[in-house]
Write a protein that holds these residues in place. Sequence first.
Motif, PDB file in Angstrom:
ATOM      1  N   GLN A 114       0.876  -1.225  -0.117  1.00 38.63           N
ATOM      2  CA  GLN A 114      -0.103  -0.094  -0.035  1.00 38.63           C
ATOM      3  C   GLN A 114       0.791   1.317  -0.068  1.00 38.63           C
ATOM      4  N   HIS A 115       0.985   1.611  -1.027  1.00 38.85           N
ATOM      5  CA  HIS A 115       1.983   3.056  -1.268  1.00 38.85           C
ATOM      6  C   HIS A 115       1.599   3.592  -2.617  1.00 38.85           C
ATOM      7  N   PRO A 116       1.682   4.825  -2.372  1.00 37.43           N
ATOM      8  CA  PRO A 116       0.999   5.799  -3.738  1.00 37.43           C
ATOM      9  C   PRO A 116       1.973   5.609  -4.878  1.00 37.43           C
ATOM     10  N   THR A 117       3.018   5.222  -4.880  1.00 31.21           N
ATOM     11  CA  THR A 117       4.265   5.052  -6.012  1.00 31.21           C
ATOM     12  C   THR A 117       4.169   3.683  -6.736  1.00 31.21           C
ATOM     13  N   ILE A 118       3.336   2.860  -5.969  1.00 31.72           N
ATOM     14  CA  ILE A 118       3.195   1.203  -6.194  1.00 31.72           C
ATOM     15  C   ILE A 118       1.843   0.892  -6.910  1.00 31.72           C
ATOM     16  N   ILE A 119       1.889   0.326  -8.033  1.00 35.01           N
ATOM     17  CA  ILE A 119       0.653   0.115  -8.632  1.00 35.01           C
ATOM     18  C   ILE A 119      -0.081  -1.152  -7.850  1.00 35.01           C
ATOM     19  N   LYS A 120      -1.412  -0.781  -7.719  1.00 40.55           N
ATOM     20  CA  LYS A 120      -2.123  -1.658  -6.836  1.00 40.55           C
ATOM     21  C   LYS A 120      -2.712  -2.908  -7.558  1.00 40.55           C
ATOM     22  N   LEU A 121      -2.705  -4.073  -6.810  1.00 41.45           N
ATOM     23  CA  LEU A 121      -3.380  -5.315  -7.413  1.00 41.45           C
ATOM     24  C   LEU A 121      -4.937  -5.039  -7.010  1.00 41.45           C
ATOM     25  N   LEU A 122      -5.644  -5.066  -7.972  1.00 41.27           N
ATOM     26  CA  LEU A 122      -7.178  -4.964  -7.803  1.00 41.27           C
ATOM     27  C   LEU A 122      -7.887  -5.999  -7.469  1.00 41.27           C
ATOM     28  N   LYS A 123      -7.565  -6.931  -8.390  1.00 43.88           N
ATOM     29  CA  LYS A 123      -8.273  -8.428  -7.970  1.00 43.88           C
ATOM     30  C   LYS A 123      -7.255  -9.346  -8.882  1.00 43.88           C
ATOM     31  N   THR A 124      -7.883 -10.686  -8.404  1.00 43.76           N
ATOM     32  CA  THR A 124      -7.524 -11.814  -9.259  1.00 43.76           C
ATOM     33  C   THR A 124      -8.460 -12.763  -9.376  1.00 43.76           C
ATOM     34  N   PHE A 125      -8.281 -13.558 -10.376  1.00 48.31           N
ATOM     35  CA  PHE A 125      -9.274 -14.549 -10.812  1.00 48.31           C
ATOM     36  C   PHE A 125      -8.684 -15.541 -11.725  1.00 48.31           C
ATOM     37  N   LYS A 126      -9.354 -16.508 -11.984  1.00 47.93           N
ATOM     38  CA  LYS A 126      -8.737 -17.736 -12.888  1.00 47.93           C
ATOM     39  C   LYS A 126      -9.719 -18.317 -13.680  1.00 47.93           C
ATOM     40  N   ASP A 127      -9.395 -18.967 -14.918  1.00 44.97           N
ATOM     41  CA  ASP A 127     -10.302 -19.838 -15.541  1.00 44.97           C
ATOM     42  C   ASP A 127      -9.614 -21.284 -15.576  1.00 44.97           C
ATOM     43  N   SER A 128      -9.981 -21.976 -16.684  1.00 38.65           N
ATOM     44  CA  SER A 128      -9.541 -23.529 -16.653  1.00 38.65           C
ATOM     45  C   SER A 128      -7.831 -23.371 -16.928  1.00 38.65           C
ATOM     46  N   ASP A 129      -7.670 -22.249 -17.929  1.00 36.64           N
ATOM     47  CA  ASP A 129      -6.132 -22.524 -18.237  1.00 36.64           C
ATOM     48  C   ASP A 129      -5.107 -21.331 -17.472  1.00 36.64           C
ATOM     49  N   ASN A 130      -5.800 -20.270 -16.955  1.00 36.69           N
ATOM     50  CA  ASN A 130      -5.023 -19.078 -16.774  1.00 36.69           C
ATOM     51  C   ASN A 130      -5.117 -18.745 -15.106  1.00 36.69           C
ATOM     52  N   LEU A 131      -4.424 -18.017 -14.654  1.00 39.18           N
ATOM     53  CA  LEU A 131      -4.499 -17.086 -13.439  1.00 39.18           C
ATOM     54  C   LEU A 131      -4.211 -15.788 -13.945  1.00 39.18           C
ATOM     55  N   TYR A 132      -5.233 -14.890 -13.355  1.00 41.64           N
ATOM     56  CA  TYR A 132      -5.128 -13.488 -13.958  1.00 41.64           C
ATOM     57  C   TYR A 132      -5.104 -12.592 -12.698  1.00 41.64           C
ATOM     58  N   PHE A 133      -4.050 -11.393 -12.961  1.00 43.72           N
ATOM     59  CA  PHE A 133      -3.922 -10.385 -11.992  1.00 43.72           C
ATOM     60  C   PHE A 133      -4.288  -9.223 -12.545  1.00 43.72           C
ATOM     61  N   VAL A 134      -5.123  -8.603 -11.861  1.00 44.49           N
ATOM     62  CA  VAL A 134      -5.622  -7.228 -12.394  1.00 44.49           C
ATOM     63  C   VAL A 134      -5.073  -6.137 -11.582  1.00 44.49           C
ATOM     64  N   PHE A 135      -4.399  -5.150 -12.417  1.00 41.25           N
ATOM     65  CA  PHE A 135      -3.773  -4.093 -11.892  1.00 41.25           C
ATOM     66  C   PHE A 135      -4.141  -2.826 -12.274  1.00 41.25           C
ATOM     67  N   GLU A 136      -3.853  -1.556 -11.426  1.00 35.21           N
ATOM     68  CA  GLU A 136      -4.296  -0.247 -12.010  1.00 35.21           C
ATOM     69  C   GLU A 136      -3.399  -0.181 -13.331  1.00 35.21           C
ATOM     70  N   HIS A 137      -3.747   0.563 -14.099  1.00 31.01           N
ATOM     71  CA  HIS A 137      -3.146   0.843 -15.235  1.00 31.01           C
ATOM     72  C   HIS A 137      -2.200   2.037 -14.983  1.00 31.01           C
ATOM     73  N   ALA A 138      -0.938   2.103 -15.330  1.00 35.01           N
ATOM     74  CA  ALA A 138       0.307   2.865 -15.341  1.00 35.01           C
ATOM     75  C   ALA A 138       0.284   3.952 -16.409  1.00 35.01           C
ATOM     76  N   ILE A 139      -0.737   4.915 -16.481  1.00 38.76           N
ATOM     77  CA  ILE A 139      -0.790   5.633 -17.695  1.00 38.76           C
ATOM     78  C   ILE A 139       0.513   6.345 -18.048  1.00 38.76           C
ATOM     79  N   ASN A 140       1.233   6.721 -17.035  1.00 41.76           N
ATOM     80  CA  ASN A 140       2.594   7.260 -17.542  1.00 41.76           C
ATOM     81  C   ASN A 140       3.815   6.332 -17.795  1.00 41.76           C
TER      82      ASN A 140
END
Length: 94
Positions: free
Chosen positions: A43-69
């Motif tokens: 939890q830090h303002p200069t570190i991209i946040k992990l928003l959520k995780t999920f999976k399907d039968s083939d992959n694990l997914y990590f959803v992050f904030e988008h680094a616009i810059n």
Amino acid sequence: MNLATEKATGITVAIKSVSIEQVSSLGKERHIFREKDLLNSLQHPTIIKLLKTFKDSDNLYFVFEHAINGTLDDFVKLTCKNKVGEELVKILFA
């Protein structure tokens, strides 16, 4: 990483996908859980946040904030290429 737009909010996010088969074949299950736990704890303002995780039968997914810059890797490459001054680096990472 791939970009996606969250339907409910319209927010752009970055998605990292990891092959379940590859993680399993390399015996890296513990590493993936540790990565998720670590990312959730940061939890830090200069570190991209992990928003959520999920999976399907083939992959694990990590959803992050988008680094616009761009990412830290982009910045390091730019710094090395253009020799950005030490003062700018101090301001950006203060």
